[in-house]
Design an enzyme around this catalytic site. Structure first.
Site, PDB file in Angstrom:
ATOM      1  N   ALA A 130       1.215  -1.323  -0.017  1.00  0.00           N
ATOM      2  CA  ALA A 130      -0.114  -0.402  -0.259  1.00  0.00           C
ATOM      3  C   ALA A 130       0.411   1.308  -0.156  1.00  0.00           C
ATOM      4  CB  ALA A 130      -0.628   0.044   1.112  1.00  0.00           C
ATOM      5  N   GLY A 339      31.285  13.315 -19.504  1.00  0.00           N
ATOM      6  CA  GLY A 339      31.622  11.829 -18.953  1.00  0.00           C
ATOM      7  C   GLY A 339      32.418  12.806 -17.923  1.00  0.00           C
ATOM      8  N   GLU A 362       6.559  11.136  -1.068  1.00  0.00           N
ATOM      9  CA  GLU A 362       5.200  11.586  -0.490  1.00  0.00           C
ATOM     10  C   GLU A 362       4.845  12.050  -1.975  1.00  0.00           C
ATOM     11  OE1 GLU A 362       5.457  15.353   1.919  1.00  0.00           O
ATOM     12  OE2 GLU A 362       6.909  14.326   3.434  1.00  0.00           O
ATOM     13  N   GLY A 363       3.898  10.982  -2.637  1.00  0.00           N
ATOM     14  CA  GLY A 363       3.018  10.441  -3.566  1.00  0.00           C
ATOM     15  C   GLY A 363       3.791  11.020  -4.797  1.00  0.00           C
TER      16      GLY A 363
HETATM   17  N1  CAA Z   1      -7.602  16.775   2.060  1.00  0.00           N
HETATM   18  C1  CAA Z   1      -9.252  16.408   3.018  1.00  0.00           C
HETATM   19  N2  CAA Z   1      -9.744  15.506   2.515  1.00  0.00           N
HETATM   20  C2  CAA Z   1      -9.083  14.811   0.978  1.00  0.00           C
HETATM   21  C3  CAA Z   1      -8.630  15.531   0.645  1.00  0.00           C
HETATM   22  C4  CAA Z   1      -7.047  16.174   1.301  1.00  0.00           C
HETATM   23  N3  CAA Z   1      -6.173  17.028   0.454  1.00  0.00           N
HETATM   24  N4  CAA Z   1      -7.996  13.965  -0.597  1.00  0.00           N
HETATM   25  C5  CAA Z   1      -9.066  13.314  -0.816  1.00  0.00           C
HETATM   26  N5  CAA Z   1      -9.670  13.816   0.438  1.00  0.00           N
HETATM   27  C6  CAA Z   1     -10.838  12.651   1.424  1.00  0.00           C
HETATM   28  C7  CAA Z   1     -11.718  13.098  -0.111  1.00  0.00           C
HETATM   29  O1  CAA Z   1     -12.684  13.633   0.164  1.00  0.00           O
HETATM   30  C8  CAA Z   1     -12.674  11.632   0.253  1.00  0.00           C
HETATM   31  O2  CAA Z   1     -13.536  12.144   1.076  1.00  0.00           O
HETATM   32  P1  CAA Z   1     -15.661  11.682   0.874  1.00  0.00           P
HETATM   33  O3  CAA Z   1     -15.435  10.116   0.340  1.00  0.00           O
HETATM   34  O4  CAA Z   1     -15.637  11.580   2.601  1.00  0.00           O
HETATM   35  O5  CAA Z   1     -15.516  12.121   0.168  1.00  0.00           O
HETATM   36  C9  CAA Z   1     -11.870  10.613   0.715  1.00  0.00           C
HETATM   37  O6  CAA Z   1     -10.712  11.971   1.671  1.00  0.00           O
HETATM   38  C10 CAA Z   1     -10.620   9.999  -0.134  1.00  0.00           C
HETATM   39  O7  CAA Z   1     -10.298  10.077  -1.476  1.00  0.00           O
HETATM   40  P2  CAA Z   1     -10.014  10.036  -2.337  1.00  0.00           P
HETATM   41  O8  CAA Z   1     -11.332   8.381  -2.899  1.00  0.00           O
HETATM   42  O9  CAA Z   1      -9.816  10.828  -3.511  1.00  0.00           O
HETATM   43  O10 CAA Z   1      -9.320   8.447  -2.109  1.00  0.00           O
HETATM   44  P3  CAA Z   1      -8.533   7.831  -2.930  1.00  0.00           P
HETATM   45  O11 CAA Z   1      -8.222   6.255  -1.956  1.00  0.00           O
HETATM   46  O12 CAA Z   1      -9.046   7.244  -4.313  1.00  0.00           O
HETATM   47  O13 CAA Z   1      -7.215   7.889  -3.052  1.00  0.00           O
HETATM   48  C11 CAA Z   1      -4.842   9.610  -3.364  1.00  0.00           C
HETATM   49  C12 CAA Z   1      -6.764   9.359  -3.524  1.00  0.00           C
HETATM   50  C13 CAA Z   1      -4.574  11.221  -3.959  1.00  0.00           C
HETATM   51  C14 CAA Z   1      -4.448   8.552  -4.888  1.00  0.00           C
HETATM   52  C15 CAA Z   1      -4.575   9.379  -2.097  1.00  0.00           C
HETATM   53  O14 CAA Z   1      -4.787   8.109  -1.881  1.00  0.00           O
HETATM   54  C16 CAA Z   1      -3.421   9.617  -2.115  1.00  0.00           C
HETATM   55  O15 CAA Z   1      -1.991  10.500  -1.496  1.00  0.00           O
HETATM   56  N6  CAA Z   1      -1.892   8.613  -2.014  1.00  0.00           N
HETATM   57  C17 CAA Z   1      -0.596   9.248  -2.099  1.00  0.00           C
HETATM   58  C18 CAA Z   1       0.464   8.700  -1.316  1.00  0.00           C
HETATM   59  C19 CAA Z   1       1.328   8.923  -0.694  1.00  0.00           C
HETATM   60  O16 CAA Z   1       1.981  10.382  -1.124  1.00  0.00           O
HETATM   61  N7  CAA Z   1       2.322   8.449  -0.117  1.00  0.00           N
HETATM   62  C20 CAA Z   1       3.549   8.787   0.318  1.00  0.00           C
HETATM   63  C21 CAA Z   1       3.700   8.482   1.504  1.00  0.00           C
HETATM   64  S1  CAA Z   1       4.705   9.769   2.615  1.00  0.00           S
HETATM   65  C22 CAA Z   1       6.588   9.135   2.256  1.00  0.00           C
HETATM   66  O17 CAA Z   1       6.584   9.528   1.550  1.00  0.00           O
HETATM   67  C23 CAA Z   1       6.871   8.811   3.821  1.00  0.00           C
HETATM   68  C24 CAA Z   1       8.240   9.494   3.818  1.00  0.00           C
HETATM   69  O18 CAA Z   1       9.416   9.243   4.866  1.00  0.00           O
HETATM   70  C25 CAA Z   1       9.067  10.199   3.181  1.00  0.00           C
END
Ligand code: CAA
Length: 382
Positions: A130, A339, A362-363
């Site tokens: 995930a 090079g 972070e995405g």
């Molecule tokens: N702010 C508030 N609420 C939000 C939001 C935001 N920015 N984005 C989505 N939501 C809400 C939606 O409104 C929705 O709410 P409702 O069900 O009430 O309508 C709910 O969250 C679900 O949203 P989605 O249907 O859009 O969710 P999804 O499962 O389709 O996923 C996604 C969306 C954008 C793909 C998200 O999963 C995502 O950002 N994935 C990437 C994750 C990520 O960045 N991981 C990196 C981890 S951090 C890291 O890198 C660690 C490190 O140490 C460096």
């Protein structure tokens, strides 16, 4: 009126961060990169001068800086060494959900830990199966009396090996998808194990670990915000940290750009410095545009937060463009060096390796495009 003039305080902060990056980070960056040395000494110094925990509010011991100031600092840290910079910035990612949703007691205790001494915290969202699909996580938190018991494994955790506490996302209602995730603050206790330290292509001075939670009991008051509201908390956190990540990407790109400009004036081919050849000038010109455009998008996403506006769209635009630009600019910098750019004796191959992760953590750049497209086509009501 749009005014890009920084306040005197912001200029001072930027200068302080730049001097720190120049003297304390660049002096060890290439050495630490070689063996993936943990930069504890730099972390201690950065904490001392106030370059960490920049957005923790004053009532919990932090400087409570605005987001634009945070971007100015992170650009300089990225310019100095983005590996060490990532280690310095990571507390911000772990602390943001606590600032957003933690109880007063939780904020005092855990934010206070970070501001009272040079302690570290990690953000535990990603799992082996995930990454982009946050809602697919398997880590479970089960309520037992006045405690939750957490089981699961989180990977790619920045500073995982050295963190004193963790922000952990876990399923509290496994059938409910994104609406069944909760966030917790977890201390480093016996059931928390560090299973693996990653050996990475770039940003080698940052620590990236697999952290597992084995029957870890946390008091119910360590739940951040409401049960099953963790997904939104994670998304709101990323809205707040992506401008800083974008700024760090600008810093890497700027470092590579400056190196390429200098080198192009020194290196002679066909009887003139290579900067005299249009082939090189065009590379340099495109690099300049990308650095400046990425910075503008980054500042915009930070300023929107400072104005209390939603920056979901602009933080993904900034992160997408700055990360991809950093990859392009650093690759072109290697090209300008020819090079020699491929050889570790010269600085730019490190910038190119370091830039790659900006398109992933972070995405990914693809996830940012997904967010951008959704915000453009079907904006969320805020
Ligand atoms: N702010 C508030 N609420 C939000 C939001 C935001 N920015 N984005 C989505 N939501 C809400 C939606 O409104 C929705 O709410 P409702 O069900 O009430 O309508 C709910 O969250 C679900 O949203 P989605 O249907 O859009 O969710 P999804 O499962 O389709 O996923 C996604 C969306 C954008 C793909 C998200 O999963 C995502 O950002 N994935 C990437 C994750 C990520 O960045 N991981 C990196 C981890 S951090 C890291 O890198 C660690 C490190 O140490 C460096």
């Amino acid at each position: 009126m749009v005014d890009f003039t920084l306040t005197d305080e912001q200029k001072d902060l930027r200068e302080m961060a730049h001097n720190f990056a120049d003297k304390e980070m660049r002096s060890v960056a290439w050495e630490y990169d070689k063996d993936g040395t943990w930069p504890q000494d730099v972390i201690d110094k950065a904490w001392e001068v106030g370059l960490m925990n920049t957005h923790i509010p004053e009532e919990y011991g932090g400087p409570g800086l605005d987001y634009l100031s945070g971007c100015l600092i992170e650009e300089e840290l990225g310019w100095g060494c983005s590996g060490i910079g990532t280690s310095l910035a990571c507390n911000g990612l772990a602390a943001a959900p606590v600032v957003l949703g933690g109880s007063e007691e939780t904020k005092k205790k855990y934010l206070g830990m970070l501001t009272e001494s040079a302690k570290l915290a990690s953000f535990c969202l990603t799992e082996p199966d995930a990454g982009s699909d946050v809602a697919g996580m398997k880590t479970r938190a089960v309520k037992k009396g006045d405690k939750y018991v957490i089981n699961g494994s989180k990977c790619f955790i920045t500073n995982g090996q050295y963190a004193d506490w963790f922000t952990v996302y876990a399923k509290t209602d496994p059938e409910a998808g994104s609406k069944g995730i909760s966030a917790f603050v977890v201390d480093k206790t016996d059931g928390v194990t560090i299973d693996k330290k990653e050996d990475k292509m770039g940003q080698r001075a940052s620590n990236t670990a697999t952290v597992s939670f084995n029957d870890v009991e946390v008091p119910a008051e360590n739940l951040i915000g409401e049960e099953n509201h963790g997904f939104k908390l994670a998304m709101m956190t990323l809205d707040r940290t992506r401008p800083g990540v974008a700024a760090m990407a600008v810093g890497i790109a700027r470092a590579a750009f400056e190196a390429a400009v200098e080198y192009s004036k020194e290196r002679q081919q066909f009887g003139v410095p290579i900067a005299m050849h249009q082939a090189i000038q065009f590379l340099i010109a495109d690099m300049a545009v990308k650095v400046d455009a990425a910075r503008l998008l980054t500042w915009h996403s930070g300023v929107q937060l400072d104005q209390g506006l939603s920056n979901t769209l602009t933080s993904s635009e900034a992160k997408r463009f700055a990360a991809d630009s950093a990859m392009e600019v650093t690759t072109d910098a290697v090209q300008v060096y020819g090079g020699y750019g491929f050889i570790k004796e010269y600085p730019v191959e490190k910038f190119m390796r370091d830039a790659k992760i900006m398109q992933l953590y972070e995405g990914t750049s693809q996830i940012q495009r997904m967010v951008i497209a959704r915000e453009v086509l079907l904006p969320r009501a805020v």
